[in-house]
Write a protein that holds these residues in place. Structure first.
Motif, PDB file in Angstrom:
ATOM      1  N   LEU A   1      57.630  50.998  33.800  1.00 35.43           N
ATOM      2  CA  LEU A   1      56.645  51.005  34.875  1.00 35.43           C
ATOM      3  C   LEU A   1      55.816  52.273  34.696  1.00 35.43           C
ATOM      4  O   LEU A   1      56.337  53.382  34.837  1.00 35.43           O
ATOM      5  CB  LEU A   1      57.333  50.996  36.238  1.00 35.43           C
TER       6      LEU A   1
ATOM      7  N   LEU B   1      58.124  46.040  44.826  1.00 32.96           N
ATOM      8  CA  LEU B   1      57.981  46.586  43.476  1.00 32.96           C
ATOM      9  C   LEU B   1      59.318  46.724  42.756  1.00 32.96           C
ATOM     10  O   LEU B   1      59.441  46.354  41.590  1.00 32.96           O
ATOM     11  CB  LEU B   1      57.269  47.934  43.545  1.00 32.96           C
TER      12      LEU B   1
ATOM     13  N   TYR C   1      51.782  45.984  46.189  1.00 29.74           N
ATOM     14  CA  TYR C   1      51.655  46.903  45.066  1.00 29.74           C
ATOM     15  C   TYR C   1      50.971  46.214  43.894  1.00 29.74           C
ATOM     16  O   TYR C   1      51.291  45.070  43.570  1.00 29.74           O
ATOM     17  CB  TYR C   1      53.033  47.376  44.596  1.00 29.74           C
ATOM     18  N   VAL C   2      50.065  46.934  43.270  1.00 32.78           N
ATOM     19  CA  VAL C   2      49.531  46.546  41.971  1.00 32.78           C
ATOM     20  C   VAL C   2      50.222  47.465  40.984  1.00 32.78           C
ATOM     21  O   VAL C   2      50.321  48.674  41.218  1.00 32.78           O
ATOM     22  CB  VAL C   2      48.000  46.722  41.908  1.00 32.78           C
ATOM     23  N   TYR C   3      50.726  46.897  39.902  1.00 34.59           N
ATOM     24  CA  TYR C   3      51.497  47.706  38.963  1.00 34.59           C
ATOM     25  C   TYR C   3      51.115  47.367  37.529  1.00 34.59           C
ATOM     26  O   TYR C   3      50.602  46.292  37.235  1.00 34.59           O
ATOM     27  CB  TYR C   3      52.998  47.482  39.166  1.00 34.59           C
TER      28      TYR C   3
ATOM     29  N   TYR D   1      52.462  52.645  36.036  1.00 36.01           N
ATOM     30  CA  TYR D   1      51.472  52.860  37.088  1.00 36.01           C
ATOM     31  C   TYR D   1      51.722  51.894  38.238  1.00 36.01           C
ATOM     32  O   TYR D   1      52.107  50.746  38.000  1.00 36.01           O
ATOM     33  CB  TYR D   1      50.052  52.622  36.552  1.00 36.01           C
ATOM     34  N   TYR D   2      51.496  52.379  39.442  1.00 33.16           N
ATOM     35  CA  TYR D   2      51.434  51.480  40.592  1.00 33.16           C
ATOM     36  C   TYR D   2      50.619  52.128  41.690  1.00 33.16           C
ATOM     37  O   TYR D   2      50.470  53.350  41.740  1.00 33.16           O
ATOM     38  CB  TYR D   2      52.833  51.097  41.100  1.00 33.16           C
ATOM     39  N   CYS D   3      50.035  51.304  42.541  1.00 34.32           N
ATOM     40  CA  CYS D   3      49.345  51.785  43.723  1.00 34.32           C
ATOM     41  C   CYS D   3      49.663  50.843  44.878  1.00 34.32           C
ATOM     42  O   CYS D   3      49.963  49.671  44.662  1.00 34.32           O
ATOM     43  CB  CYS D   3      47.841  51.931  43.508  1.00 34.32           C
ATOM     44  N   GLU D   4      49.635  51.384  46.082  1.00 37.51           N
ATOM     45  CA  GLU D   4      50.023  50.640  47.278  1.00 37.51           C
ATOM     46  C   GLU D   4      48.795  50.178  48.058  1.00 37.51           C
ATOM     47  O   GLU D   4      47.781  50.876  48.095  1.00 37.51           O
ATOM     48  CB  GLU D   4      50.858  51.530  48.200  1.00 37.51           C
TER      49      GLU D   4
ATOM     50  N   GLU E   1      44.183  43.762  41.196  1.00 31.36           N
ATOM     51  CA  GLU E   1      44.945  43.296  40.036  1.00 31.36           C
ATOM     52  C   GLU E   1      44.030  42.529  39.080  1.00 31.36           C
ATOM     53  O   GLU E   1      44.044  42.758  37.865  1.00 31.36           O
ATOM     54  CB  GLU E   1      46.096  42.389  40.489  1.00 31.36           C
TER      55      GLU E   1
ATOM     56  N   THR F   1      49.765  43.689  33.865  1.00 38.28           N
ATOM     57  CA  THR F   1      49.372  44.066  35.219  1.00 38.28           C
ATOM     58  C   THR F   1      49.782  42.962  36.175  1.00 38.28           C
ATOM     59  O   THR F   1      49.565  41.780  35.903  1.00 38.28           O
ATOM     60  CB  THR F   1      47.848  44.281  35.303  1.00 38.28           C
TER      61      THR F   1
END
Length: 97
Positions: free
Chosen positions: A49, A24, A5-7, A51-54, A65, A18
């Motif tokens: 939190l 996560l 995950y980027v968050y 935002y996040y994407c997988e 990231e 970031t």
């Protein structure tokens, strides 16, 4: 495959952090409790939190990231808000005349 995950976290001082992680929920908890005193977020709690994407490939997650960390605040806000159509325009450099 293992998920990565980027968050993006919104800090109490209204800045963004970031990061990338394979867990996560655990990583967000570590930020919230201040597990790492040397971390950027330690003195900027509480955090949200925003935002996040997988990703299924950790290398791609790390690249994303690093890319997001270089973005302007306006571009990060557009990403957080899902304003994907505005992202290319926010990437254009403004030149002095």
């Amino acid at each position: 495959m293992k998920q990565s995950y980027v968050y993006i976290l919104k800090c109490s001082d209204n800045t963004f952090y970031t990061g990338v992680t394979s867990n996560l929920e655990r990583r967000f908890s570590e930020h919230q409790i201040g597990r790492h005193k040397e971390s950027y977020t330690f003195s900027r709690r509480p955090l949200a939190l925003v935002y996040y994407c997988e990703f299924t490939d950790i290398q791609i997650a790390i690249e994303k990231e690093k890319q997001i960390k270089k973005w302007s605040r306006a571009k990060k806000i557009a990403l957080i808000n899902g304003d994907y159509d505005t992202l290319p325009n926010l990437a254009k450099k403004k030149f002095r005349e």
